[in-house]
Design an enzyme around this catalytic site. Structure first.
Site, short mmCIF file in Angstrom:
data_model
loop_
_atom_site.label_atom_id
_atom_site.label_comp_id
_atom_site.label_asym_id
_atom_site.label_seq_id
_atom_site.Cartn_x
_atom_site.Cartn_y
_atom_site.Cartn_z
CE1 TYR A 181 24.91 49.80 74.18
CE2 TYR A 181 24.76 48.29 76.04
CZ TYR A 181 24.61 48.56 74.69
OH TYR A 181 24.17 47.57 73.85
CG ASN A 222 29.91 56.29 29.54
OD1 ASN A 222 29.01 55.46 29.46
ND2 ASN A 222 29.98 57.33 28.74
NE ARG A 224 33.54 53.67 28.69
CZ ARG A 224 32.77 54.43 27.89
NH1 ARG A 224 33.17 55.65 27.56
NH2 ARG A 224 31.62 53.97 27.46
CG LEU A 283 18.98 49.83 25.02
CD1 LEU A 283 19.91 50.12 23.83
CD2 LEU A 283 18.10 48.64 24.72
CB ALA A 284 20.29 47.84 31.66
CB ALA A 285 22.69 44.11 27.81
N GLY A 286 25.03 46.36 28.83
CA GLY A 286 26.47 46.64 28.65
C GLY A 286 27.29 46.29 29.89
C1 UD1 Z 1 25.37 55.65 22.43
C2 UD1 Z 1 24.90 56.13 21.06
C3 UD1 Z 1 25.44 57.54 20.82
C4 UD1 Z 1 24.97 58.47 21.93
C5 UD1 Z 1 25.36 57.91 23.29
C6 UD1 Z 1 24.70 58.72 24.37
C7 UD1 Z 1 24.73 54.20 19.60
C8 UD1 Z 1 25.36 53.41 18.54
N1 UD1 Z 1 25.41 55.23 20.04
O1 UD1 Z 1 26.78 55.54 22.41
O2 UD1 Z 1 24.98 58.03 19.57
O3 UD1 Z 1 25.54 59.75 21.77
O4 UD1 Z 1 24.92 56.55 23.43
O5 UD1 Z 1 25.11 58.29 25.66
O6 UD1 Z 1 23.60 53.88 19.98
N2 UD1 Z 1 23.87 48.37 25.45
C9 UD1 Z 1 23.25 47.15 25.49
N3 UD1 Z 1 23.62 46.17 24.59
C10 UD1 Z 1 24.59 46.40 23.67
C11 UD1 Z 1 25.21 47.66 23.63
C12 UD1 Z 1 24.82 48.63 24.54
O7 UD1 Z 1 22.37 46.90 26.30
O8 UD1 Z 1 24.86 45.48 22.89
C13 UD1 Z 1 23.45 49.40 26.40
C14 UD1 Z 1 24.53 49.82 27.35
O9 UD1 Z 1 24.46 49.06 28.54
C15 UD1 Z 1 24.19 51.27 27.62
C16 UD1 Z 1 23.52 51.73 26.35
O10 UD1 Z 1 23.12 50.57 25.68
O11 UD1 Z 1 23.27 51.41 28.68
C17 UD1 Z 1 24.42 52.56 25.46
O12 UD1 Z 1 25.52 51.81 25.07
P1 UD1 Z 1 26.98 52.44 25.00
O13 UD1 Z 1 27.90 51.39 24.54
O14 UD1 Z 1 27.29 53.13 26.27
O15 UD1 Z 1 26.78 53.49 23.83
P2 UD1 Z 1 27.65 54.76 23.54
O16 UD1 Z 1 28.92 54.37 22.90
O17 UD1 Z 1 27.74 55.59 24.77
CA CA Z 2 27.22 55.33 27.11
#
Ligand code: UD1
Ligand code: CA
Length: 455
Positions: free
Chosen positions: A371, A232, A19, A12-15
């Site tokens: 040089y 983060n 921060r 998962l890398a869509a976020g």
């Molecule tokens: C998540 C977990 C939490 C865990 C933590 C560990 C969930 C609901 N929570 O929380 O239990 O302790 O990770 O770090 O899973 N992402 C997407 N698409 C989305 C949302 C997220 O690709 O729609 C990706 C983000 O880019 C990231 C990862 O998923 O790489 C985690 O998402 P993030 O929002 O950081 O989750 P946390 O709140 O940290």
């Molecule tokens: Ca996270």
């Protein structure tokens, strides 16, 4: 190590990575010289039959940065509606797959390959529906908490923002890494809702669902909490950098490299160093650099994307960029070797010499204060102190060619384009504007052939 070849890994890398306060996508920020995502992809690549990357709308850069890596598929998640929603994007791939599905986050570069392999192994051996990687933290703030029943079985995961006071006190947390049976994962995803504090589809809710269905959900608790640190913000990034650099240095120490003070030596993750090489404090070795055996790298040096042979002595305060240094050469102190240099064996580039885009033949010495730019210098030539290769006429750069066994007198200026034949000589202070034939000595300004006067 166990061999695995039927694992589908979803990263998962869509976020947004808000921060980080950055224009750059979070997962492409560097840790020890490489984008953090590459650590995750390379680890997964070692045991996955295929990898699906969930990227956001601005994921083009991510795609480009991974060009050339095998078995990768990219799926765009148009709207970020939560980790569960992100995994659903890979539905077609999961449907096609029969083995275990591993979910990883692109922002956890510290996870070890070994740990992931163990997780999959346990998951397979115990024939679990889902196996979750967990750890205990001094301060679990921000993470999902692991809820166990009285017997210690995993029951569900509760997110920080949905947790009550009692749940918040739990120190065992969800790392985010989770292994699933593929069809049970699809079933659980189909049953997710977003009735929670963040209005998101949580992947973590699949655990409660599977447990309620009487399926086996297992926690896999690890000691080394550092592994699960998610990046983060820039503080996490700096911490991860420190940890990865320590790991890199430990690997080199184990391989027989001596470091006088590893805490002050910065080595990027792809660097290779031969046995019995000695590195002094405060040195930075970057990019795709390799260093041979028995070399000495002095203090305050910076070496980037370069190939250093064996038994090379690089003295303090030298900078070497995108160049090759042959075995038994001596560099510095205070040498500046700019991109495009190829030094053969036993060369010497001494103090306060700047050299760029130049080849230097075996045994040739440029010992002091020169040089040298855009040149080709033969073997066993000596370039005297203060020599300048005047390669730039204000508009264009020109080439200088210097043959074998040439002697360039101190303070010579070679006005290029110009050529000095084998065994040619220039007198101290001469300004050479025309080619010098072999075995000929020139002197003066402008330099002309030196003829010994008869008495
Ligand atoms: C998540 C977990 C939490 C865990 C933590 C560990 C969930 C609901 N929570 O929380 O239990 O302790 O990770 O770090 O899973 N992402 C997407 N698409 C989305 C949302 C997220 O690709 O729609 C990706 C983000 O880019 C990231 C990862 O998923 O790489 C985690 O998402 P993030 O929002 O950081 O989750 P946390 O709140 O940290
Ligand atoms: Ca996270």
């Amino acid at each position: 190590m166990i061999k695995m070849n039927n694992v589908l890994t979803i990263i998962l890398a869509a976020g947004q990575g808000t921060r980080m306060k950055s224009d750059r996508v979070k997962v492409l920020h560097h840790v020890a010289g490489r984008p953090m995502l590459h650590y995750v992809v390379d680890n997964a690549g070692s045991f996955s039959s295929s990898i699906v990357l969930i990227i956001g709308r601005q994921g083009e850069m991510v795609r480009e940065s991974l060009a050339g890596k095998p078995n990768l598929k990219f799926i765009v998640q148009e709207e970020q509606l939560g980790t569960g929603h992100a995994v659903i994007q890979a539905r077609e791939e999961i449907l096609k797959h029969s083995g275990p599905v591993l979910v990883l986050y692109g922002d956890t570069p510290l996870l070890r390959e070994e740990t992931l392999r163990n997780l999959i192994k346990i998951h397979e051996e115990k024939q679990a529906a889902s196996t979750v990687l967990t750890t205990r933290l001094e301060d679990p703030t921000g993470y999902g908490r692991i809820i166990r029943d009285k017997a210690g079985n995993l029951v569900r995961i509760v997110e920080e923002r949905d947790a009550g006071a009692e749940e918040k006190a739990i120190r065992e947390i969800n790392s985010g890494v989770c292994c699933f049976d593929s069809s049970l994962l699809l079933e659980a995803l189909a049953n997710l809702d977003n009735k929670n504090a963040q209005g998101e589809y949580y992947l973590t809710d699949t655990i409660a669902y599977l447990n309620d269905q009487g399926k086996k959900v297992l926690p896999y608790l690890i000691e080394d909490y550092q592994e699960i640190i998610g990046i983060n913000d820039r503080k996490n990034l700096a911490r991860a950098e420190r940890i990865i650099r320590d790991r890199i240095n430990e690997k080199h120490l184990e391989n027989g490299v001596t470091m006088i003070d590893p805490a002050t030596i910065y080595i990027d993750s792809e660097v290779e160093i031969g046995q019995d090489t000695l590195i002094y404090p405060f040195t930075y070795i970057e990019g795709k650099t390799s260093i041979g055996k028995n070399s000495i790298i002095g203090s305050h040096c910076r070496i980037k994307d370069s190939k250093i042979g064996e038994a090379v002595n690089i003295m303090d305060h030298s900078i070497i960029l995108d160049s090759q240094i042959g075995a038994y050469s001596q560099i510095g102190p205070f040498a500046h070797i700019r991109p495009g240099c190829l030094l053969e064996t036993e060369t010497k580039i001494g103090g306060f010499v700047e050299i760029k885009n130049t080849t230097v033949g075996q045994g040739t010495k440029i010992p002091h204060l020169s040089y040298v730019g855009d040149a080709s210098i033969g073997q066993e030539t000596n370039v005297g102190a203060g020599t300048i290769f005047a390669n730039y006429d204000g508009e264009k750069k020109h080439q200088t060619i210097v043959g074998d066994k040439v002697f360039i007198g101190s303070n010579t200026t070679l006005v290029s384009p110009v050529k000095i034949g084998d065994e040619g000589k220039t007198g101290a202070g001469s300004v050479v504007t025309r080619d010098v034939p072999e075995k000929t000595t020139v002197v003066g300004v402008p330099a002309r052939k030196f003829v010994r006067k008869e008495r």
